[in-house]
Design a protein around this motif. Structure first.
Motif, mmCIF file in Angstrom:
data_model
loop_
_atom_site.group_PDB
_atom_site.id
_atom_site.type_symbol
_atom_site.label_atom_id
_atom_site.label_comp_id
_atom_site.label_asym_id
_atom_site.label_seq_id
_atom_site.Cartn_x
_atom_site.Cartn_y
_atom_site.Cartn_z
ATOM 1 N N UNK A 143 40.235 46.842 35.090
ATOM 2 C CA UNK A 143 40.806 45.291 35.520
ATOM 3 C C UNK A 143 41.940 44.750 34.132
ATOM 4 N N UNK A 144 42.923 43.926 34.670
ATOM 5 C CA UNK A 144 43.820 43.638 33.230
ATOM 6 C C UNK A 144 44.640 42.235 33.670
ATOM 7 N N UNK A 145 44.723 41.335 33.230
ATOM 8 C CA UNK A 145 45.891 39.917 33.035
ATOM 9 C C UNK A 145 46.201 39.425 31.733
ATOM 10 N N UNK A 146 47.128 39.068 32.245
ATOM 11 C CA UNK A 146 47.662 38.093 30.562
ATOM 12 C C UNK A 146 46.663 36.851 30.537
ATOM 13 N N UNK A 147 46.688 36.897 29.128
ATOM 14 C CA UNK A 147 45.411 36.121 28.094
ATOM 15 C C UNK A 147 45.586 34.344 29.287
ATOM 16 N N UNK A 148 44.623 34.274 29.725
ATOM 17 C CA UNK A 148 44.639 32.814 30.211
ATOM 18 C C UNK A 148 43.629 32.069 29.945
ATOM 19 N N UNK A 149 42.997 32.190 28.335
ATOM 20 C CA UNK A 149 41.687 31.797 28.206
ATOM 21 C C UNK A 149 40.472 31.711 28.689
ATOM 22 N N UNK A 150 40.258 32.310 29.928
ATOM 23 C CA UNK A 150 38.913 32.376 30.564
ATOM 24 C C UNK A 150 39.022 34.151 30.725
ATOM 25 N N UNK B 213 38.397 37.964 31.316
ATOM 26 C CA UNK B 213 38.317 38.655 32.407
ATOM 27 C C UNK B 213 37.183 39.593 32.950
ATOM 28 N N UNK B 214 36.655 39.219 34.302
ATOM 29 C CA UNK B 214 35.432 39.948 34.311
ATOM 30 C C UNK B 214 36.160 40.591 35.812
ATOM 31 N N UNK B 215 34.968 41.792 36.510
ATOM 32 C CA UNK B 215 35.611 42.714 37.466
ATOM 33 C C UNK B 215 33.837 43.559 37.984
ATOM 34 N N UNK B 216 32.992 42.483 38.565
ATOM 35 C CA UNK B 216 31.544 43.751 39.031
ATOM 36 C C UNK B 216 31.586 44.807 40.069
ATOM 37 N N UNK B 217 32.868 45.049 39.985
ATOM 38 C CA UNK B 217 32.914 46.326 41.157
ATOM 39 C C UNK B 217 32.200 47.262 40.823
ATOM 40 N N UNK B 218 31.633 48.461 40.865
ATOM 41 C CA UNK B 218 31.047 49.907 40.148
ATOM 42 C C UNK B 218 31.489 50.635 41.621
ATOM 43 N N UNK B 219 31.729 51.612 41.320
ATOM 44 C CA UNK B 219 32.328 52.457 42.124
ATOM 45 C C UNK B 219 31.286 53.982 42.160
#
Length: 326
Positions: free
Chosen positions: A306-313, A315-321
């Motif tokens: 996963x990727x995002x612009x810094x927003x102070x929160x 970054x998570x992605x609980x998906x496992x394939x």
């Protein structure tokens, strides 16, 4: 006596007229019974058939009171209905010409007959017919031998027989070399006493080692929690081309089962196989092992990116394939 008057001359001078009369005298010799005074010797003629003609034997007689010149010997072959003094008129060539000859002797000085018998026999030739004996190691083809030996007295020249040999032996065993015969034209069976003897045909087993290679079946699966089975085997090699899979039996269990991961052997043994052919005495079974292999499952667990612009929160992605075998 046959004296005549002129055989006599009167010599007396006292008579002038003398007539001589001759009364014939005689001597009579009466015949006597022949029995005890004459002996008869007959002569048997016994021959083995050879396609020649033989005459009856010449009988002889002996006169104890004379020189035998007044004796007559006669022969009969029809129970005394007719008689002949010529023994050479009585002949035989074949076995069925054999006969009993009645013989009698008489004489002018005797009354009655001295009688006897003699034989004119043609005996059959004793012939043996023997088919050949033979032997070989089993080779898958029939053992035959068409030879027939004529023995004993054999056939007369120009006579004989033709032979048909039917004996045959393929597998290990012993049997008669059977045959038949047909007498040639002009050969009469009645002139022969034929003894038929059949030889033996013997096939012996192959004693050289025969190797049979048994290859168990294989199987490979990936573990799935189920029971899997591999069955059977193949005959992959036999060292003797005459030997086949029909020549042995199998009494084992050509099956392997498994559920969990691992390698399972079928584990057949040479003792599970038995040679049933009498044509081979040295059969060896070699087992090439087969197996059931249950492999581990390959499972790949891949978490998501996963990727995002810094927003102070965070970054998570609980998906496992889950990939691979799953």
């Amino acid at each position: 006596m046959n004296l005549k008057a002129n055989d006599f001359t009167a010599t007396s001078k006292n008579y002038k007229n003398i007539t001589i009369i001759v009364e014939d005298g005689w001597l009579k010799i009466n015949p006597i019974d022949i029995t005890g005074n004459v002996t008869l010797t007959t002569q048997n003629v016994v021959k083995k058939y050879d396609d020649k003609t033989y005459t009856a034997g010449q009988a002889t007689a002996k006169d104890s009171l004379g020189d035998g010149s007044a004796l007559t010997i006669e022969y009969s072959v029809d129970d005394g209905k007719t008689w002949t003094t010529d023994y050479e008129q009585i002949t035989a060539t074949n076995v069925w010409d054999s006969k009993t000859v009645q013989v009698r002797v008489s004489g002018s000085n005797y009354t009655g007959y001295v009688t006897g018998t003699e034989k004119l026999n043609i005996n059959p030739r004793e012939v043996t017919l023997t088919s050949a004996s033979d032997e070989k190691v089993y080779d898958g083809t029939p053992l035959t031998n068409s030879a027939v030996t004529v023995g004993g007295d054999g056939f007369v020249d120009g006579e004989g027989a033709a032979f048909t040999v039917t004996g045959a032996q393929t597998d290990v065993d012993e049997s008669d070399n059977t045959f038949g015969y047909t007498l040639n034209e002009g050969t009469d069976e009645r002139n022969y006493a034929i003894t038929k003897t059949e030889g033996k045909l013997k096939v012996t087993p192959v004693t050289d080692q025969v190797t049979v290679t048994i290859t168990e079946h294989n199987g490979k699966v990936t573990y799935d929690g189920k029971e899997h089975t591999v069955t059977g085997y193949d005959v992959t090699a036999i060292s003797n081309k005459l030997y086949t899979a029909d020549n042995f039996t199998f009494s084992g269990e050509a099956t392997v089962k498994g559920t969990d991961v691992g390698v399972y052997g079928m584990e057949l043994k040479p003792a599970d196989f038995k040679n049933t052919s009498a044509n081979f005495t040295n059969v060896v079974f070699i087992i090439v092992d087969g197996k059931l292999e249950i492999a581990k499952r390959t499972v790949i667990l891949t978490s998501a990116s996963a990727e995002k612009v810094y927003d102070g929160t965070p970054l998570t992605n609980r998906t496992v394939k889950v990939t691979g075998d799953g």
